[in-house]
Design a protein around this motif. Structure first.
Motif, mmCIF file in Angstrom:
data_model
loop_
_atom_site.group_PDB
_atom_site.id
_atom_site.type_symbol
_atom_site.label_atom_id
_atom_site.label_comp_id
_atom_site.label_asym_id
_atom_site.label_seq_id
_atom_site.Cartn_x
_atom_site.Cartn_y
_atom_site.Cartn_z
ATOM 1 N N PRO A 249 8.727 8.717 -6.937
ATOM 2 C CA PRO A 249 9.684 9.663 -6.324
ATOM 3 C C PRO A 249 9.068 10.995 -5.893
ATOM 4 C CG PRO A 249 10.443 8.852 -8.482
ATOM 5 C CD PRO A 249 8.994 8.541 -8.364
ATOM 6 N N VAL A 250 7.807 11.262 -6.264
ATOM 7 C CA VAL A 250 7.244 12.581 -5.957
ATOM 8 C C VAL A 250 7.101 12.742 -4.447
ATOM 9 C CG1 VAL A 250 5.966 12.575 -8.140
ATOM 10 C CG2 VAL A 250 4.817 11.864 -6.028
ATOM 11 N N ALA A 251 6.999 13.982 -4.021
ATOM 12 C CA ALA A 251 6.795 14.250 -2.600
ATOM 13 C C ALA A 251 5.406 13.781 -2.171
ATOM 14 C CB ALA A 251 6.952 15.747 -2.329
ATOM 15 N N ASN A 252 5.318 13.143 -1.020
ATOM 16 C CA ASN A 252 4.049 12.698 -0.449
ATOM 17 C C ASN A 252 3.208 11.856 -1.413
ATOM 18 O OD1 ASN A 252 4.611 14.261 1.944
ATOM 19 N ND2 ASN A 252 3.972 16.078 0.777
ATOM 20 N N PRO A 253 3.753 10.786 -1.958
ATOM 21 C CA PRO A 253 3.012 9.997 -2.953
ATOM 22 C C PRO A 253 1.756 9.331 -2.398
ATOM 23 C CG PRO A 253 5.007 8.851 -2.286
ATOM 24 C CD PRO A 253 5.085 10.217 -1.690
ATOM 25 N N VAL A 254 1.759 8.948 -1.120
ATOM 26 C CA VAL A 254 0.569 8.311 -0.556
ATOM 27 C C VAL A 254 -0.581 9.300 -0.510
ATOM 28 C CG1 VAL A 254 -0.433 7.210 1.492
ATOM 29 C CG2 VAL A 254 1.906 6.633 0.783
ATOM 30 N N GLU A 255 -0.298 10.515 -0.032
ATOM 31 C CA GLU A 255 -1.334 11.539 0.022
ATOM 32 C C GLU A 255 -1.857 11.855 -1.383
ATOM 33 O OE1 GLU A 255 1.424 11.473 1.618
ATOM 34 O OE2 GLU A 255 1.057 11.934 3.733
ATOM 35 N N GLU A 256 -0.935 11.859 -2.362
ATOM 36 C CA GLU A 256 -1.344 12.156 -3.737
ATOM 37 C C GLU A 256 -2.221 11.043 -4.300
ATOM 38 O OE1 GLU A 256 -1.735 14.238 -7.298
ATOM 39 O OE2 GLU A 256 -1.119 14.860 -5.278
ATOM 40 N N MET A 257 -1.896 9.787 -3.987
ATOM 41 C CA MET A 257 -2.739 8.670 -4.423
ATOM 42 C C MET A 257 -4.140 8.793 -3.858
ATOM 43 S SD MET A 257 -0.819 4.990 -4.492
ATOM 44 C CE MET A 257 -0.291 5.064 -2.778
ATOM 45 N N ILE A 258 -4.211 9.105 -2.584
ATOM 46 C CA ILE A 258 -5.518 9.220 -1.929
ATOM 47 C C ILE A 258 -6.312 10.385 -2.523
ATOM 48 C CG2 ILE A 258 -6.648 9.739 0.266
ATOM 49 C CD1 ILE A 258 -4.269 8.237 1.618
ATOM 50 N N ARG A 259 -5.618 11.482 -2.809
ATOM 51 C CA ARG A 259 -6.289 12.644 -3.409
ATOM 52 C C ARG A 259 -6.867 12.298 -4.775
ATOM 53 N NH1 ARG A 259 -5.775 16.477 -6.950
ATOM 54 N NH2 ARG A 259 -3.766 15.685 -7.728
ATOM 55 N N ARG A 260 -6.169 11.454 -5.530
ATOM 56 C CA ARG A 260 -6.614 11.077 -6.868
ATOM 57 C C ARG A 260 -7.703 10.013 -6.841
ATOM 58 N NH1 ARG A 260 -2.957 12.030 -11.025
ATOM 59 N NH2 ARG A 260 -3.475 9.995 -11.949
ATOM 60 N N SER A 261 -7.890 9.369 -5.714
ATOM 61 C CA SER A 261 -8.842 8.263 -5.619
ATOM 62 C C SER A 261 -10.205 8.742 -5.135
ATOM 63 C CB SER A 261 -8.305 7.204 -4.647
ATOM 64 O OG SER A 261 -9.282 6.222 -4.381
ATOM 65 N N PRO A 262 -11.265 8.114 -5.579
ATOM 66 C CA PRO A 262 -12.599 8.458 -5.071
ATOM 67 C C PRO A 262 -12.869 7.869 -3.687
ATOM 68 C CG PRO A 262 -12.787 6.685 -6.670
ATOM 69 C CD PRO A 262 -11.344 7.120 -6.681
ATOM 70 N N LEU A 263 -11.958 7.032 -3.197
ATOM 71 C CA LEU A 263 -12.164 6.372 -1.913
ATOM 72 C C LEU A 263 -11.766 7.277 -0.750
ATOM 73 C CD1 LEU A 263 -10.596 2.881 -2.761
ATOM 74 C CD2 LEU A 263 -13.024 3.527 -2.845
ATOM 75 N N ALA A 264 -12.425 7.072 0.369
ATOM 76 C CA ALA A 264 -12.029 7.765 1.598
ATOM 77 C C ALA A 264 -10.665 7.243 2.041
ATOM 78 C CB ALA A 264 -13.057 7.519 2.693
ATOM 79 N N GLU A 265 -9.935 8.063 2.792
ATOM 80 C CA GLU A 265 -8.559 7.707 3.160
ATOM 81 C C GLU A 265 -8.476 6.356 3.860
ATOM 82 O OE1 GLU A 265 -4.842 9.364 5.918
ATOM 83 O OE2 GLU A 265 -6.546 10.685 5.412
ATOM 84 N N ARG A 266 -9.290 6.149 4.874
ATOM 85 C CA ARG A 266 -9.229 4.895 5.612
ATOM 86 C C ARG A 266 -9.584 3.708 4.724
ATOM 87 N NH1 ARG A 266 -12.216 5.147 11.311
ATOM 88 N NH2 ARG A 266 -11.374 3.021 11.300
ATOM 89 N N THR A 267 -10.579 3.896 3.869
ATOM 90 C CA THR A 267 -10.986 2.821 2.955
ATOM 91 C C THR A 267 -9.882 2.509 1.960
ATOM 92 O OG1 THR A 267 -13.296 3.504 3.140
ATOM 93 C CG2 THR A 267 -12.714 2.106 1.262
ATOM 94 N N PHE A 268 -9.262 3.566 1.422
ATOM 95 C CA PHE A 268 -8.181 3.371 0.453
ATOM 96 C C PHE A 268 -7.032 2.590 1.089
ATOM 97 C CE2 PHE A 268 -4.141 4.475 -1.439
ATOM 98 C CZ PHE A 268 -4.391 4.352 -2.802
ATOM 99 N N LYS A 269 -6.596 3.004 2.273
ATOM 100 C CA LYS A 269 -5.464 2.345 2.927
ATOM 101 C C LYS A 269 -5.791 0.890 3.259
ATOM 102 C CE LYS A 269 -3.227 6.448 4.873
ATOM 103 N NZ LYS A 269 -2.818 7.157 6.115
#
Length: 345
Positions: A249-269
Protein backbone atom coordinates in the motif's frame (compact mmCIF):
# COMPACT_ATOMS: atom_id res chain seq x y z
CA UNK A 1 -53.70 -30.00 -16.93
CA UNK A 2 -49.99 -29.14 -17.01
CA UNK A 3 -47.99 -29.65 -20.14
CA UNK A 4 -44.99 -31.99 -20.08
CA UNK A 5 -41.60 -30.36 -20.19
CA UNK A 6 -40.56 -32.61 -23.03
CA UNK A 7 -42.67 -33.98 -25.85
CA UNK A 8 -42.52 -37.61 -26.85
CA UNK A 9 -39.43 -38.24 -28.91
CA UNK A 10 -36.27 -40.33 -29.24
CA UNK A 11 -34.95 -42.51 -26.47
CA UNK A 12 -33.13 -40.82 -23.59
CA UNK A 13 -29.43 -40.19 -24.10
CA UNK A 14 -27.28 -42.54 -22.10
CA UNK A 15 -24.97 -40.80 -19.64
CA UNK A 16 -22.00 -42.66 -18.16
CA UNK A 17 -20.99 -40.95 -14.92
CA UNK A 18 -17.54 -42.22 -14.02
CA UNK A 19 -16.82 -43.41 -10.49
CA UNK A 20 -13.17 -43.95 -9.64
CA UNK A 21 -11.33 -44.02 -6.29
CA UNK A 22 -10.14 -40.41 -6.73
CA UNK A 23 -13.65 -39.03 -7.33
CA UNK A 24 -15.25 -36.45 -5.04
CA UNK A 25 -18.63 -37.70 -3.85
CA UNK A 26 -20.41 -34.32 -3.74
CA UNK A 27 -19.81 -33.64 -7.43
CA UNK A 28 -20.61 -37.18 -8.54
CA UNK A 29 -23.87 -37.47 -6.61
CA UNK A 30 -24.86 -33.87 -7.37
CA UNK A 31 -24.56 -34.45 -11.10
CA UNK A 32 -26.45 -37.72 -10.77
CA UNK A 33 -29.34 -36.13 -8.89
CA UNK A 34 -29.73 -33.08 -11.15
CA UNK A 35 -29.54 -35.03 -14.39
CA UNK A 36 -32.14 -37.43 -13.01
CA UNK A 37 -34.42 -34.56 -12.04
CA UNK A 38 -36.85 -35.35 -14.84
CA UNK A 39 -37.81 -38.54 -13.04
CA UNK A 40 -39.24 -36.26 -10.34
CA UNK A 41 -42.16 -35.27 -12.56
CA UNK A 42 -44.26 -33.80 -9.77
CA UNK A 43 -41.49 -31.43 -8.67
CA UNK A 44 -40.97 -30.32 -12.24
CA UNK A 45 -44.70 -29.87 -12.83
CA UNK A 46 -44.57 -32.29 -15.75
CA UNK A 47 -47.21 -34.84 -16.57
CA UNK A 48 -46.63 -38.48 -15.81
CA UNK A 49 -45.94 -39.14 -19.48
CA UNK A 50 -43.13 -36.62 -19.88
CA UNK A 51 -40.06 -38.01 -21.58
CA UNK A 52 -36.86 -38.06 -19.58
CA UNK A 53 -33.92 -36.76 -21.64
CA UNK A 54 -31.22 -38.77 -19.89
CA UNK A 55 -30.59 -42.25 -18.61
CA UNK A 56 -27.81 -41.78 -16.10
CA UNK A 57 -25.66 -44.63 -14.84
CA UNK A 58 -22.78 -44.58 -12.40
CA UNK A 59 -20.14 -46.71 -14.07
CA UNK A 60 -16.74 -47.92 -12.99
CA UNK A 61 -14.21 -50.68 -13.33
CA UNK A 62 -16.52 -53.16 -11.61
CA UNK A 63 -20.11 -53.10 -10.40
CA UNK A 64 -20.69 -52.89 -6.66
CA UNK A 65 -19.39 -50.82 -3.77
CA UNK A 66 -16.51 -48.44 -4.41
CA UNK A 67 -14.86 -46.24 -1.79
CA UNK A 68 -14.32 -42.72 -3.07
CA UNK A 69 -11.67 -40.17 -2.11
CA UNK A 70 -13.61 -39.03 0.96
CA UNK A 71 -13.76 -42.58 2.29
CA UNK A 72 -17.49 -42.89 1.61
CA UNK A 73 -18.60 -45.87 -0.50
CA UNK A 74 -20.86 -45.52 -3.51
CA UNK A 75 -22.63 -48.15 -5.57
CA UNK A 76 -21.27 -48.57 -9.10
CA UNK A 77 -24.24 -49.63 -11.18
CA UNK A 78 -22.40 -51.13 -14.13
CA UNK A 79 -18.89 -51.96 -15.27
CA UNK A 80 -17.82 -49.71 -18.14
CA UNK A 81 -16.49 -52.75 -20.03
CA UNK A 82 -20.10 -53.94 -20.39
CA UNK A 83 -21.15 -50.70 -22.12
CA UNK A 84 -20.73 -50.84 -25.89
CA UNK A 85 -21.98 -47.33 -26.60
CA UNK A 86 -22.92 -44.24 -24.63
CA UNK A 87 -23.87 -40.70 -25.57
CA UNK A 88 -22.23 -38.68 -22.81
CA UNK A 89 -19.27 -39.50 -20.55
CA UNK A 90 -18.82 -37.33 -17.47
CA UNK A 91 -15.78 -37.44 -15.19
CA UNK A 92 -16.57 -35.71 -11.88
CA UNK A 93 -14.11 -33.82 -9.70
CA UNK A 94 -11.12 -35.80 -8.50
CA UNK A 95 -9.09 -35.16 -5.38
CA UNK A 96 -5.42 -34.63 -6.08
CA UNK A 97 -3.02 -36.07 -3.53
CA UNK A 98 0.03 -34.06 -2.36
CA UNK A 99 2.14 -35.65 -5.10
CA UNK A 100 -0.28 -34.49 -7.80
CA UNK A 101 -1.95 -36.50 -10.55
CA UNK A 102 -0.28 -39.82 -11.31
CA UNK A 103 -0.68 -40.88 -14.91
CA UNK A 104 -1.11 -44.46 -16.05
CA UNK A 105 -3.32 -45.78 -13.24
CA UNK A 106 -6.48 -46.28 -15.33
CA UNK A 107 -5.39 -47.65 -18.73
CA UNK A 108 -8.56 -49.71 -19.32
CA UNK A 109 -10.82 -46.80 -18.44
CA UNK A 110 -8.92 -44.45 -20.75
CA UNK A 111 -9.11 -46.99 -23.56
CA UNK A 112 -12.86 -47.27 -23.03
CA UNK A 113 -13.35 -43.49 -22.95
CA UNK A 114 -11.40 -43.12 -26.20
CA UNK A 115 -13.48 -45.88 -27.76
CA UNK A 116 -16.72 -44.16 -26.72
CA UNK A 117 -15.41 -40.90 -28.18
CA UNK A 118 -14.68 -42.57 -31.50
CA UNK A 119 -18.27 -43.84 -31.50
CA UNK A 120 -19.62 -40.32 -31.08
CA UNK A 121 -19.80 -39.75 -27.32
CA UNK A 122 -19.49 -36.26 -25.84
CA UNK A 123 -16.75 -36.14 -23.19
CA UNK A 124 -17.30 -33.90 -20.16
CA UNK A 125 -15.21 -33.10 -17.11
CA UNK A 126 -16.21 -31.30 -13.96
CA UNK A 127 -13.54 -29.28 -12.18
CA UNK A 128 -10.41 -31.43 -11.75
CA UNK A 129 -11.93 -34.37 -13.65
CA UNK A 130 -10.00 -32.98 -16.62
CA UNK A 131 -6.84 -34.59 -15.21
CA UNK A 132 -8.22 -37.98 -16.23
CA UNK A 133 -9.79 -36.97 -19.54
CA UNK A 134 -6.67 -35.11 -20.67
CA UNK A 135 -4.73 -38.35 -20.38
CA UNK A 136 -6.55 -39.57 -23.51
CA UNK A 137 -4.73 -36.89 -25.54
CA UNK A 138 -8.04 -35.77 -27.02
CA UNK A 139 -7.77 -32.32 -25.41
CA UNK A 140 -4.30 -31.59 -26.78
CA UNK A 141 -4.42 -28.25 -28.57
CA UNK A 142 -8.05 -27.71 -27.46
CA UNK A 143 -9.12 -24.95 -25.08
CA UNK A 144 -10.20 -26.24 -21.67
CA UNK A 145 -10.79 -25.17 -18.08
CA UNK A 146 -9.93 -26.69 -14.73
CA UNK A 147 -10.14 -25.62 -11.09
CA UNK A 148 -7.95 -22.52 -10.74
CA UNK A 149 -6.30 -24.05 -7.69
CA UNK A 150 -4.98 -26.88 -9.88
CA UNK A 151 -4.07 -24.78 -12.92
CA UNK A 152 -0.31 -24.80 -12.41
CA UNK A 153 -0.11 -28.49 -11.64
CA UNK A 154 -2.34 -29.28 -14.61
CA UNK A 155 -0.17 -27.29 -17.00
CA UNK A 156 2.91 -29.05 -15.66
CA UNK A 157 1.39 -32.47 -16.42
CA UNK A 158 -0.42 -31.51 -19.67
CA UNK A 159 1.46 -28.62 -21.31
CA UNK A 160 -0.26 -29.33 -24.66
CA UNK A 161 -3.69 -28.39 -23.29
CA UNK A 162 -4.35 -24.61 -23.19
CA UNK A 163 -6.38 -23.95 -20.05
CA UNK A 164 -8.46 -20.97 -18.97
CA UNK A 165 -9.16 -21.39 -15.23
CA UNK A 166 -11.10 -18.11 -15.15
CA UNK A 167 -13.75 -19.55 -17.47
CA UNK A 168 -16.77 -21.40 -16.09
CA UNK A 169 -17.43 -23.59 -19.09
CA UNK A 170 -15.40 -24.39 -22.19
CA UNK A 171 -16.87 -26.23 -25.18
CA UNK A 172 -14.40 -27.41 -27.81
CA UNK A 173 -14.09 -29.76 -30.74
CA UNK A 174 -15.53 -29.70 -34.24
CA UNK A 175 -18.84 -31.12 -33.08
CA UNK A 176 -18.66 -29.49 -29.61
CA UNK A 177 -17.88 -32.89 -28.16
CA UNK A 178 -15.36 -31.79 -25.50
CA UNK A 179 -16.97 -29.97 -22.58
CA UNK A 180 -15.40 -29.01 -19.27
CA UNK A 181 -16.39 -26.86 -16.32
CA UNK A 182 -14.09 -24.95 -13.99
CA UNK A 183 -13.86 -24.69 -10.23
CA UNK A 184 -15.94 -26.74 -7.81
CA UNK A 185 -19.68 -26.05 -8.11
CA UNK A 186 -19.42 -24.83 -11.69
CA UNK A 187 -20.56 -28.40 -12.40
CA UNK A 188 -23.96 -26.72 -12.05
CA UNK A 189 -23.22 -24.84 -15.27
CA UNK A 190 -22.08 -28.04 -16.97
CA UNK A 191 -25.27 -29.89 -16.12
CA UNK A 192 -27.55 -26.97 -16.98
CA UNK A 193 -25.72 -26.63 -20.30
CA UNK A 194 -26.26 -30.32 -21.10
CA UNK A 195 -29.94 -30.06 -20.19
CA UNK A 196 -30.34 -26.95 -22.36
CA UNK A 197 -28.46 -28.61 -25.22
CA UNK A 198 -30.44 -31.83 -25.24
CA UNK A 199 -33.77 -30.89 -23.63
CA UNK A 200 -34.10 -27.17 -24.32
CA UNK A 201 -33.69 -23.89 -22.46
CA UNK A 202 -37.09 -24.14 -20.76
CA UNK A 203 -36.20 -27.50 -19.24
CA UNK A 204 -32.88 -26.13 -18.00
CA UNK A 205 -34.64 -23.16 -16.40
CA UNK A 206 -37.11 -25.45 -14.64
CA UNK A 207 -34.31 -27.60 -13.23
CA UNK A 208 -32.36 -24.50 -12.15
CA UNK A 209 -35.44 -23.25 -10.28
CA UNK A 210 -36.09 -26.58 -8.59
CA UNK A 211 -32.53 -26.94 -7.29
CA UNK A 212 -31.94 -23.17 -6.84
CA UNK A 213 -28.96 -23.39 -9.19
CA UNK A 214 -27.40 -20.30 -10.76
CA UNK A 215 -25.25 -19.87 -13.82
CA UNK A 216 -21.87 -18.36 -12.91
CA UNK A 217 -22.36 -15.58 -15.42
CA UNK A 218 -19.61 -13.39 -13.95
CA UNK A 219 -17.03 -16.10 -14.61
CA UNK A 220 -14.63 -17.45 -11.99
CA UNK A 221 -12.24 -14.51 -11.81
CA UNK A 222 -14.01 -13.02 -8.75
CA UNK A 223 -13.41 -16.31 -6.89
CA UNK A 224 -9.74 -16.59 -7.73
CA UNK A 225 -7.19 -15.63 -5.09
CA UNK A 226 -4.01 -14.05 -6.43
CA UNK A 227 -0.85 -15.80 -5.30
CA UNK A 228 2.24 -14.46 -6.96
CA UNK A 229 4.59 -17.05 -8.37
CA UNK A 230 7.58 -17.31 -6.03
CA UNK A 231 8.74 -20.73 -7.19
CA UNK A 232 11.14 -19.32 -9.76
CA UNK A 233 14.54 -19.48 -8.05
CA UNK A 234 15.50 -15.80 -8.46
CA UNK A 235 16.53 -14.89 -4.91
CA UNK A 236 16.65 -11.15 -5.57
CA UNK A 237 13.10 -11.09 -6.92
CA UNK A 238 11.86 -13.37 -4.15
CA UNK A 239 13.21 -10.84 -1.65
CA UNK A 240 11.33 -8.06 -3.41
CA UNK A 241 8.15 -10.12 -3.38
CA UNK A 242 8.43 -10.75 0.36
CA UNK A 243 8.83 -7.01 0.94
CA UNK A 244 5.81 -6.28 -1.26
CA UNK A 245 3.62 -8.73 0.66
CA UNK A 246 3.43 -6.25 3.54
CA UNK A 247 4.35 -2.95 1.86
CA UNK A 248 2.19 -2.91 -1.29
CA UNK A 249 0.00 0.00 0.00
CA UNK A 250 2.94 2.42 0.30
CA UNK A 251 3.32 5.24 -2.17
CA UNK A 252 5.39 4.34 -5.26
CA UNK A 253 6.12 0.72 -4.24
CA UNK A 254 7.84 -0.15 -7.53
CA UNK A 255 10.30 2.71 -7.20
CA UNK A 256 10.90 1.71 -3.57
CA UNK A 257 11.59 -1.91 -4.56
CA UNK A 258 14.10 -0.79 -7.16
CA UNK A 259 15.76 1.56 -4.66
CA UNK A 260 16.17 -1.33 -2.21
CA UNK A 261 17.57 -3.66 -4.85
CA UNK A 262 21.19 -3.81 -6.02
CA UNK A 263 19.93 -4.31 -9.58
CA UNK A 264 19.67 -1.59 -12.19
CA UNK A 265 16.10 -0.49 -12.93
CA UNK A 266 15.85 -2.10 -16.35
CA UNK A 267 17.43 -5.31 -15.10
CA UNK A 268 15.14 -5.45 -12.08
CA UNK A 269 11.98 -4.95 -14.16
CA UNK A 270 13.08 -7.53 -16.73
CA UNK A 271 13.93 -10.17 -14.10
CA UNK A 272 10.77 -9.45 -12.11
CA UNK A 273 8.54 -9.95 -15.16
CA UNK A 274 10.46 -13.06 -16.20
CA UNK A 275 10.20 -14.61 -12.72
CA UNK A 276 6.60 -13.74 -11.82
CA UNK A 277 4.94 -13.43 -15.22
CA UNK A 278 3.82 -9.89 -14.38
CA UNK A 279 5.39 -6.45 -14.66
CA UNK A 280 6.12 -4.97 -11.21
CA UNK A 281 3.26 -2.44 -11.37
CA UNK A 282 0.79 -5.14 -12.45
CA UNK A 283 1.96 -7.35 -9.59
CA UNK A 284 1.41 -4.50 -7.12
CA UNK A 285 -2.07 -3.91 -8.53
CA UNK A 286 -2.99 -7.57 -8.08
CA UNK A 287 -1.87 -7.51 -4.44
CA UNK A 288 -3.83 -4.34 -3.78
CA UNK A 289 -7.00 -5.66 -5.41
CA UNK A 290 -6.70 -8.91 -3.45
CA UNK A 291 -6.47 -6.99 -0.19
CA UNK A 292 -9.43 -4.83 -1.24
CA UNK A 293 -11.49 -8.00 -1.87
CA UNK A 294 -10.89 -9.18 1.70
CA UNK A 295 -11.83 -5.75 3.09
CA UNK A 296 -15.03 -5.67 1.03
CA UNK A 297 -15.94 -9.12 2.30
CA UNK A 298 -15.14 -8.61 5.98
CA UNK A 299 -15.46 -4.90 6.87
CA UNK A 300 -18.00 -2.11 6.71
CA UNK A 301 -15.48 0.40 5.34
CA UNK A 302 -16.66 2.50 2.40
CA UNK A 303 -15.23 1.82 -1.04
CA UNK A 304 -13.45 5.19 -1.00
CA UNK A 305 -11.86 4.32 2.34
CA UNK A 306 -10.78 0.90 1.10
CA UNK A 307 -9.28 2.54 -1.96
CA UNK A 308 -7.10 4.68 0.29
CA UNK A 309 -6.22 1.74 2.59
CA UNK A 310 -4.82 -0.35 -0.25
CA UNK A 311 -2.81 2.49 -1.75
CA UNK A 312 -5.00 4.51 -4.14
CA UNK A 313 -5.83 8.16 -3.59
CA UNK A 314 -8.15 8.26 -6.59
CA UNK A 315 -11.27 6.15 -5.86
CA UNK A 316 -12.44 6.35 -9.47
CA UNK A 317 -9.18 4.79 -10.67
CA UNK A 318 -9.49 2.10 -7.99
CA UNK A 319 -13.03 1.24 -9.10
CA UNK A 320 -11.93 0.89 -12.73
CA UNK A 321 -8.94 -1.24 -11.78
CA UNK A 322 -11.01 -3.46 -9.49
CA UNK A 323 -13.60 -4.15 -12.17
CA UNK A 324 -10.97 -4.76 -14.83
CA UNK A 325 -9.21 -7.26 -12.54
CA UNK A 326 -12.16 -9.13 -11.04
CA UNK A 327 -14.86 -8.59 -13.63
CA UNK A 328 -17.11 -6.97 -11.01
CA UNK A 329 -17.51 -3.48 -9.58
CA UNK A 330 -16.49 -3.20 -5.90
CA UNK A 331 -20.09 -2.72 -4.74
CA UNK A 332 -21.30 -5.74 -6.70
CA UNK A 333 -18.41 -7.79 -5.35
CA UNK A 334 -19.29 -6.84 -1.77
CA UNK A 335 -22.93 -7.76 -2.32
CA UNK A 336 -21.97 -11.15 -3.75
CA UNK A 337 -19.24 -12.20 -1.32
CA UNK A 338 -19.73 -10.46 2.00
CA UNK A 339 -20.65 -12.77 4.85
CA UNK A 340 -24.37 -12.52 5.69
CA UNK A 341 -25.31 -10.94 8.98
CA UNK A 342 -26.75 -14.15 10.44
CA UNK A 343 -23.40 -15.92 9.95
CA UNK A 344 -21.42 -13.19 11.73
CA UNK A 345 -23.23 -13.44 15.04
Amino acid sequence: MTKPLLPAGPDPRHVSLIALPDAVISTLTGIFDVMNAFALTDMLNASAGAREPFQVEIVGEAAGALQLASGIPINVQRAFADIETTDIVIVPSVLLRPGGWEKGRYPKLLEWISSMYQRGAVLCSACSGLFLLAETGLFDGKDATVHFGYARSFSAVYPAVPIHPDRVLVIAGRREELVCSGASTSWHDLVLYLIARYAGATAAQEVARMFALQWHQDGLTPYMVFEGNSDHGDAEIQSAQRWLDTHFPVANPVEEMIRRSPLAERTFKRRFASATGLAPIAYVQRLRVEDAKRRLERTEASIDEISWQVGYEDPAFFRRLFKRTTGMAPGAYRKRFRMPDFARR
